[in-house]
Design an enzyme around this catalytic site. Sequence first.
Site, mmCIF file in Angstrom:
data_model
loop_
_atom_site.group_PDB
_atom_site.id
_atom_site.type_symbol
_atom_site.label_atom_id
_atom_site.label_comp_id
_atom_site.label_asym_id
_atom_site.label_seq_id
_atom_site.Cartn_x
_atom_site.Cartn_y
_atom_site.Cartn_z
ATOM 1 N N LEU A 65 0.830 -1.194 0.000
ATOM 2 C CA LEU A 65 0.000 0.000 0.000
ATOM 3 C C LEU A 65 0.870 1.252 0.000
ATOM 4 O O LEU A 65 0.551 2.247 -0.648
ATOM 5 C CB LEU A 65 -0.934 0.016 1.215
ATOM 6 C CG LEU A 65 -1.846 1.243 1.329
ATOM 7 C CD1 LEU A 65 -2.774 1.347 0.123
ATOM 8 C CD2 LEU A 65 -2.644 1.199 2.619
ATOM 9 N N TYR A 66 1.982 1.204 0.740
ATOM 10 C CA TYR A 66 2.912 2.334 0.736
ATOM 11 C C TYR A 66 3.350 2.653 -0.689
ATOM 12 O O TYR A 66 3.320 3.813 -1.126
ATOM 13 C CB TYR A 66 4.129 2.009 1.603
ATOM 14 C CG TYR A 66 5.262 2.997 1.454
ATOM 15 C CD1 TYR A 66 5.144 4.300 1.927
ATOM 16 C CD2 TYR A 66 6.455 2.627 0.837
ATOM 17 C CE1 TYR A 66 6.178 5.209 1.787
ATOM 18 C CE2 TYR A 66 7.498 3.529 0.693
ATOM 19 C CZ TYR A 66 7.351 4.818 1.165
ATOM 20 O OH TYR A 66 8.380 5.727 1.019
ATOM 21 N N ALA A 67 3.755 1.624 -1.426
ATOM 22 C CA ALA A 67 4.184 1.817 -2.812
ATOM 23 C C ALA A 67 3.044 2.369 -3.662
ATOM 24 O O ALA A 67 3.254 3.247 -4.517
ATOM 25 C CB ALA A 67 4.683 0.498 -3.394
ATOM 26 N N THR A 103 0.565 4.262 -2.694
ATOM 27 C CA THR A 103 0.323 5.685 -2.415
ATOM 28 C C THR A 103 1.394 6.562 -3.048
ATOM 29 O O THR A 103 1.115 7.680 -3.479
ATOM 30 C CB THR A 103 0.263 5.961 -0.900
ATOM 31 O OG1 THR A 103 1.507 5.607 -0.287
ATOM 32 C CG2 THR A 103 -0.867 5.190 -0.250
ATOM 33 N N LYS A 104 2.623 6.070 -3.112
ATOM 34 C CA LYS A 104 3.689 6.838 -3.759
ATOM 35 C C LYS A 104 3.493 6.886 -5.273
ATOM 36 O O LYS A 104 3.753 7.906 -5.921
ATOM 37 C CB LYS A 104 5.056 6.244 -3.407
ATOM 38 C CG LYS A 104 5.497 6.540 -1.982
ATOM 39 C CD LYS A 104 5.647 8.039 -1.752
ATOM 40 C CE LYS A 104 6.197 8.380 -0.393
ATOM 41 N NZ LYS A 104 6.346 9.838 -0.197
#
Length: 453
Positions: free
Chosen positions: A255-257, A259-260
């Site tokens: 999810l971090y990736a 959002t980026k």
Amino acid sequence: MPLSATADTSKTVKLERYNSYLRKIHSTKVLKASSKVLFRATLLIALVLVLLFAVKYHPHSDSHHLHRRSFLFTGLFSSSSSLGEGAAWEKRVRQSSTAKRQHGLSVLVTGAAGFVGSHCSIALRKRGDGVLGFDNFNDYYDPSLKRARQHLLEKNQVFIVEGDLNDGPLLRKLFDIVPFTHVLHLAAQAGVRYAMKNPQSYISSNIAGLVNLLEVAKAANPQPAIVWASSSSVYGLNTENPFSEEHRTDQPASLYAATKKAGEEIAHTYNHIYGLSLTGLRFFTVYGPWGRPDMAYFFFTKDILHGKSIDIYRTQDNQEVARDFTYIDDIVKGCVGALDTAEKSTGSGGKKRGPAQLRVYNLGNTSPVPVGRLVSILEGLLGTKAKKHLIKMPRNGDVPYTHANVSLAYRDFGYKPTTDLAAGLRKFVKWYVSYYGIQPRVKKENSHADESA
């Protein structure tokens, strides 16, 4: 009727009229005073009720979420307080933002109390640029480390405004006070694995926070040029090596990736519609002094010194996991290079006047190192053998291998990493044992040897 009686009657009427006039004035004053008291009492009661509601309905199952909601609540008042602090506060904002060299930049650095943000802020200030920090000091990791960085920045004449990216009025206030030439946007919810515990924090910071910042920047006059932190995580399940900016980034593994990657698409939109100059930087595993405690090199050091076992991941096919570890000083040079070569935004008052610059770059070391090698270097520096626990990499968003191709950054602003992992970790360990007041065993052994000699 005698004249004296007539005069007395006239005086009595006038006296009664005057007394009536005084009573009216007194009644009006009492009414006004009562209204003020009633208004203030009502406002106080309302604030107390909101506070009680906020405390009562916080979800106790998620302590970080609890902190975040309470921060948003307190942020409402801290922002209002900041907005109303007046001349002294505005003076600090202006002084910190004012360049000390001719043609120097005026940079708003978000996430200034963070790892990369603090280093970049000091580097910019030391060369004479104006730097204003912005940070919310959340508790994703130990806030005392962020406060220590803040103290370091204060020594370098960098003021940090405490606030949240989603606080539009506060951001607009800062842009009203300072005509920023650039924004270095480094504030974000970091970490790949934590997204499985608190996904909403990534949406709030990495997407909503970015949009709010861009909304304020697009309306500014002049519009600033913006350099912001994307991530090497956007390459996700990409198997081509080394990772190039031309490779696909539509298969995020976390999810971090995601959002980026969403941030990169949002940047494209604001560049296309509003003429904002935007440069995204894909960082590759940054490490060094004043680093983040959630990173492997940091908690490996802590656990080795405390005699705890450390988990070393291997891929599903039993291969070593490797990372393109990039030393903080090299990353800072890349950030400054991107700022120096960023062209001006072309919009004004939210309206695009012409095509604007849109860029994305890898910032890495170009030399992937197996995690096992990282541990071996730390063992040597700490004089302590690690208790290694080899396990298969869980499916939590981590990828097995990263390798940066930085030829584009080298071509455009001379980016060239110069610090290898052994040299960088030596500097990190020196900082770590000093900051936490630890005496490594290797130093004790050396001192004993000196005494016996």
